[in-house]
Design an enzyme around this catalytic site. Structure first.
Site, mmCIF file in Angstrom:
data_model
loop_
_atom_site.group_PDB
_atom_site.id
_atom_site.type_symbol
_atom_site.label_atom_id
_atom_site.label_comp_id
_atom_site.label_asym_id
_atom_site.label_seq_id
_atom_site.Cartn_x
_atom_site.Cartn_y
_atom_site.Cartn_z
ATOM 1 N N ARG A 1 53.272 35.178 80.632
ATOM 2 C CA ARG A 1 53.529 36.321 79.747
ATOM 3 C C ARG A 1 53.363 37.640 80.503
ATOM 4 O O ARG A 1 52.358 37.868 81.169
ATOM 5 C CB ARG A 1 52.559 36.288 78.566
ATOM 6 C CG ARG A 1 52.553 37.539 77.680
ATOM 7 C CD ARG A 1 53.710 37.542 76.706
ATOM 8 N NE ARG A 1 53.819 38.760 75.940
ATOM 9 C CZ ARG A 1 53.338 38.935 74.712
ATOM 10 N NH1 ARG A 1 52.675 37.969 74.126
ATOM 11 N NH2 ARG A 1 53.529 40.065 74.079
ATOM 12 N N ASP B 1 53.061 33.934 73.111
ATOM 13 C CA ASP B 1 52.412 34.971 72.316
ATOM 14 C C ASP B 1 51.293 34.303 71.535
ATOM 15 O O ASP B 1 51.535 33.345 70.792
ATOM 16 C CB ASP B 1 53.428 35.602 71.362
ATOM 17 C CG ASP B 1 52.887 36.807 70.622
ATOM 18 O OD1 ASP B 1 51.965 37.466 71.144
ATOM 19 O OD2 ASP B 1 53.395 37.104 69.528
ATOM 20 N N ASP C 1 48.278 35.243 68.900
ATOM 21 C CA ASP C 1 47.766 36.295 68.016
ATOM 22 C C ASP C 1 46.515 35.821 67.305
ATOM 23 O O ASP C 1 46.489 34.723 66.740
ATOM 24 C CB ASP C 1 48.811 36.660 66.956
ATOM 25 C CG ASP C 1 50.013 37.381 67.538
ATOM 26 O OD1 ASP C 1 49.835 38.170 68.466
ATOM 27 O OD2 ASP C 1 51.138 37.145 67.040
#
Length: 162
Positions: free
Chosen positions: A84, A96, A98
């Site tokens: 990333r 990703d 979160d």
């Protein structure tokens, strides 16, 4: 309850988006984080920026003694290992991760993470996996379950299970 959202729509060092999300789930079970449960994978259209490949998404429930800030830092380390690079907001990415919820804690903008993660209640690709693995979870602010929040959204925008 601590919930982590996972997503990928670009191949990288960990393989295809499907392989990357699967490997990332396993990476959540190390370095001070204990994986409790992971949802099935969901394929969904990109959120926020169109014109890019579909995402593979999942949600994981974890336990940790790390603070929210430390956990978010650990998640960013895992993202970097998966290739990333933070360049374009809502653009394609190899991984990703979160921090969606941390024991119902509510934190506003500041030097640490914003909790709960903004937008949970409007994203089917987050709510459907939460409803699957944590049916008793309630949004820290509105106190609605994921199933209750899902009923307010258009099911056509949600994606498909793998």
């Amino acid at each position: 309850m601590i919930l982590i959202g996972l997503g990928s729509n670009r191949s990288g060092p960990w393989g295809t988006p499907l392989q990357t999300v699967s490997r990332a789930v396993l990476a959540l079970n190390q370095a001070g984080i204990r994986l409790r449960q992971a949802s099935r994978l969901v394929v969904s259209a990109p959120f926020g920026r169109v014109g890019q490949p579909d995402f593979v998404n999942a949600v994981a429930r974890v336990d940790t003694q790390l603070t929210p800030r430390q956990l978010l830092s650990r998640l960013h380390q895992i993202e970097r290992r998966a290739g990333r690079r933070r360049t374009l907001r809502w653009g394609p990415r190899t991984l990703d991760l979160d921090l969606l919820d941390y024991h119902g804690l509510i934190l506003r903008r500041g030097s640490g993470p914003v909790l709960p993660h903004p937008g949970i209640e409007s994203r089917i690709f987050v709510l459907a996996p939460i409803a699957e693995i944590a049916p008793l979870w309630r949004h820290p602010e509105g106190r609605q379950t994921a199933a209750m929040l899902l009923r307010r959204l258009d099911p056509a925008s949600g994606g498909r299970l793998l």
